[in-house]
Design a protein around this motif. Sequence first.
Motif, PDB file in Angstrom:
ATOM      1  N   SER A  92       0.797  -1.235   0.000  1.00  0.00           N
ATOM      2  CA  SER A  92       0.000   0.000   0.000  1.00  0.00           C
ATOM      3  C   SER A  92       0.827   1.281   0.000  1.00  0.00           C
ATOM      4  N   TYR A  93       2.019   1.257   0.612  1.00  0.00           N
ATOM      5  CA  TYR A  93       2.834   2.476   0.729  1.00  0.00           C
ATOM      6  C   TYR A  93       4.306   2.169   0.449  1.00  0.00           C
ATOM      7  N   PRO A  94       4.637   1.637  -0.709  1.00  0.00           N
ATOM      8  CA  PRO A  94       6.009   1.162  -0.951  1.00  0.00           C
ATOM      9  C   PRO A  94       7.085   2.237  -0.902  1.00  0.00           C
ATOM     10  N   ASP A  95       6.725   3.482  -1.160  1.00  0.00           N
ATOM     11  CA  ASP A  95       7.728   4.555  -1.189  1.00  0.00           C
ATOM     12  C   ASP A  95       7.615   5.509   0.001  1.00  0.00           C
ATOM     13  N   ALA A  96       6.764   5.175   0.955  1.00  0.00           N
ATOM     14  CA  ALA A  96       6.522   6.076   2.087  1.00  0.00           C
ATOM     15  C   ALA A  96       7.619   5.946   3.144  1.00  0.00           C
ATOM     16  N   ARG A  97       7.874   7.053   3.839  1.00  0.00           N
ATOM     17  CA  ARG A  97       8.824   7.078   4.960  1.00  0.00           C
ATOM     18  C   ARG A  97       8.025   7.105   6.250  1.00  0.00           C
ATOM     19  N   PHE A  98       8.352   6.180   7.170  1.00  0.00           N
ATOM     20  CA  PHE A  98       7.587   6.024   8.400  1.00  0.00           C
ATOM     21  C   PHE A  98       8.436   6.297   9.640  1.00  0.00           C
ATOM     22  N   TYR A  99       7.864   7.099  10.529  1.00  0.00           N
ATOM     23  CA  TYR A  99       8.413   7.227  11.877  1.00  0.00           C
ATOM     24  C   TYR A  99       7.929   6.003  12.649  1.00  0.00           C
ATOM     25  N   VAL A 100       8.856   5.271  13.276  1.00  0.00           N
ATOM     26  CA  VAL A 100       8.504   4.041  13.971  1.00  0.00           C
ATOM     27  C   VAL A 100       8.689   4.195  15.470  1.00  0.00           C
ATOM     28  N   MET A 101       7.593   4.065  16.198  1.00  0.00           N
ATOM     29  CA  MET A 101       7.629   4.001  17.652  1.00  0.00           C
ATOM     30  C   MET A 101       7.701   2.514  18.008  1.00  0.00           C
ATOM     31  N   GLY A 102       8.922   2.012  18.079  1.00  0.00           N
ATOM     32  CA  GLY A 102       9.135   0.594  18.316  1.00  0.00           C
ATOM     33  C   GLY A 102      10.545   0.351  18.826  1.00  0.00           C
ATOM     34  N   THR A 103      10.852  -0.900  19.088  1.00  0.00           N
ATOM     35  CA  THR A 103      12.177  -1.261  19.601  1.00  0.00           C
ATOM     36  C   THR A 103      13.213  -1.232  18.480  1.00  0.00           C
ATOM     37  N   ALA A 104      14.474  -1.247  18.880  1.00  0.00           N
ATOM     38  CA  ALA A 104      15.555  -1.308  17.899  1.00  0.00           C
ATOM     39  C   ALA A 104      15.461  -2.585  17.066  1.00  0.00           C
ATOM     40  N   SER A 105      15.049  -3.690  17.691  1.00  0.00           N
ATOM     41  CA  SER A 105      14.908  -4.961  16.983  1.00  0.00           C
ATOM     42  C   SER A 105      13.840  -4.868  15.907  1.00  0.00           C
ATOM     43  N   TYR A 121      11.829  13.022  14.577  1.00  0.00           N
ATOM     44  CA  TYR A 121      10.787  13.820  13.936  1.00  0.00           C
ATOM     45  C   TYR A 121      11.338  14.599  12.745  1.00  0.00           C
ATOM     46  N   GLN A 122      10.619  14.502  11.638  1.00  0.00           N
ATOM     47  CA  GLN A 122      10.903  15.296  10.440  1.00  0.00           C
ATOM     48  C   GLN A 122       9.569  15.666   9.815  1.00  0.00           C
ATOM     49  N   GLU A 123       9.474  16.867   9.264  1.00  0.00           N
ATOM     50  CA  GLU A 123       8.197  17.331   8.741  1.00  0.00           C
ATOM     51  C   GLU A 123       7.747  16.571   7.498  1.00  0.00           C
ATOM     52  N   ASP A 124       8.688  16.001   6.735  1.00  0.00           N
ATOM     53  CA  ASP A 124       8.311  15.340   5.486  1.00  0.00           C
ATOM     54  C   ASP A 124       8.065  13.837   5.652  1.00  0.00           C
ATOM     55  N   ILE A 125       7.891  13.362   6.870  1.00  0.00           N
ATOM     56  CA  ILE A 125       7.565  11.961   7.108  1.00  0.00           C
ATOM     57  C   ILE A 125       6.141  11.690   6.608  1.00  0.00           C
ATOM     58  N   ASP A 126       5.940  10.531   5.984  1.00  0.00           N
ATOM     59  CA  ASP A 126       4.636  10.200   5.401  1.00  0.00           C
ATOM     60  C   ASP A 126       3.685   9.538   6.390  1.00  0.00           C
ATOM     61  N   GLY A 127       4.230   8.799   7.343  1.00  0.00           N
ATOM     62  CA  GLY A 127       3.345   8.062   8.225  1.00  0.00           C
ATOM     63  C   GLY A 127       3.999   7.662   9.535  1.00  0.00           C
ATOM     64  N   VAL A 128       3.178   7.073  10.388  1.00  0.00           N
ATOM     65  CA  VAL A 128       3.597   6.630  11.721  1.00  0.00           C
ATOM     66  C   VAL A 128       3.257   5.154  11.890  1.00  0.00           C
ATOM     67  N   VAL A 129       4.185   4.407  12.461  1.00  0.00           N
ATOM     68  CA  VAL A 129       3.963   3.019  12.850  1.00  0.00           C
ATOM     69  C   VAL A 129       4.230   2.911  14.347  1.00  0.00           C
ATOM     70  N   ILE A 130       3.318   2.272  15.075  1.00  0.00           N
ATOM     71  CA  ILE A 130       3.592   1.991  16.477  1.00  0.00           C
ATOM     72  C   ILE A 130       3.531   0.486  16.708  1.00  0.00           C
ATOM     73  N   GLY A 131       4.391   0.011  17.606  1.00  0.00           N
ATOM     74  CA  GLY A 131       4.412  -1.397  17.983  1.00  0.00           C
ATOM     75  C   GLY A 131       4.454  -1.522  19.491  1.00  0.00           C
ATOM     76  N   TYR A 132       4.720  -2.734  19.954  1.00  0.00           N
ATOM     77  CA  TYR A 132       4.891  -2.960  21.386  1.00  0.00           C
ATOM     78  C   TYR A 132       6.303  -2.506  21.735  1.00  0.00           C
ATOM     79  N   ASP A 133       6.414  -1.244  22.120  1.00  0.00           N
ATOM     80  CA  ASP A 133       7.714  -0.604  22.310  1.00  0.00           C
ATOM     81  C   ASP A 133       8.144  -0.717  23.772  1.00  0.00           C
ATOM     82  N   THR A 134       8.973  -1.709  24.066  1.00  0.00           N
ATOM     83  CA  THR A 134       9.482  -1.894  25.426  1.00  0.00           C
ATOM     84  C   THR A 134      10.649  -0.958  25.727  1.00  0.00           C
TER      85      THR A 134
END
Length: 270
Positions: A92-105, A121-134
Amino acid sequence: MEKTAGVTMLRSKKLFIFDLDGTIYLEGVLFPGALELLERIRKNSGEYVFFTNNSSISTADYFHKIQRLGIPCKIDNVATSTQALIIHIRESYPDARFYVMGTASMKAELRESGLLVVDRYQEDIDGVVIGYDTELVYQKLIDVSRLLTQGKIYLATNPDLVCPVEFGFVPDCGSFAVMLENATKRRPRFLGKPEPDIIEMIINRFGVLKEETVLVGDRLYTDIKCGINAGIDTVLVLSGETTVQDLESSEFQPTFVVSGVHSILEMLED
């Protein structure tokens, strides 16, 4: 379902899909009968796969963790909500840049899969991903809240509210999503269980029928709902999050209920 019917159902299965936390082990300690059950499945010419919503550990790290527990396992025997996320973003978003709230792994697995991942944080980020961020720190919540307020694409690995631990439970990705919704009025699209896509991928990978597959897990609103969505039988174990009271009031009813995986072992051995 009566026990006799449950035994018949379980003995007809060729593929067992297991959740991990609260089902096979708790904080890395195998539940009684878990290893013996897996050995019995293989002895009966069956196969097993582990499908976890826990995105704090990469698929490769889970594979090595399972092997360290003494469980015979190949990488194809492991599936994660992070894999579901990767598939969705590629499609769905093959060229998008995502800020990831997740672990290093987790972030390492996303990068290794070719996705465009940032963790500042960058203004030109396309989306956000969140996971189980320990490894969660407050700055991540600030960054994500700012991006969500700007209307960015919003994805999450799993809706689990809590993760079982030795002393009880700790907040999981679903609880992070609730917290962020309170701040931003945004809700993510969840990609792991209860979505059925990965289940169907696993079934196709092993060349079995849905009627020959069963999903075993400890959560009604992720594991059991996932099995229902995929059209396969389900077994609820009461060794993790779900209580008898939860079961009685839930709209997501399993095919069969047992106290733990040791009970499944007994049913396959009788």
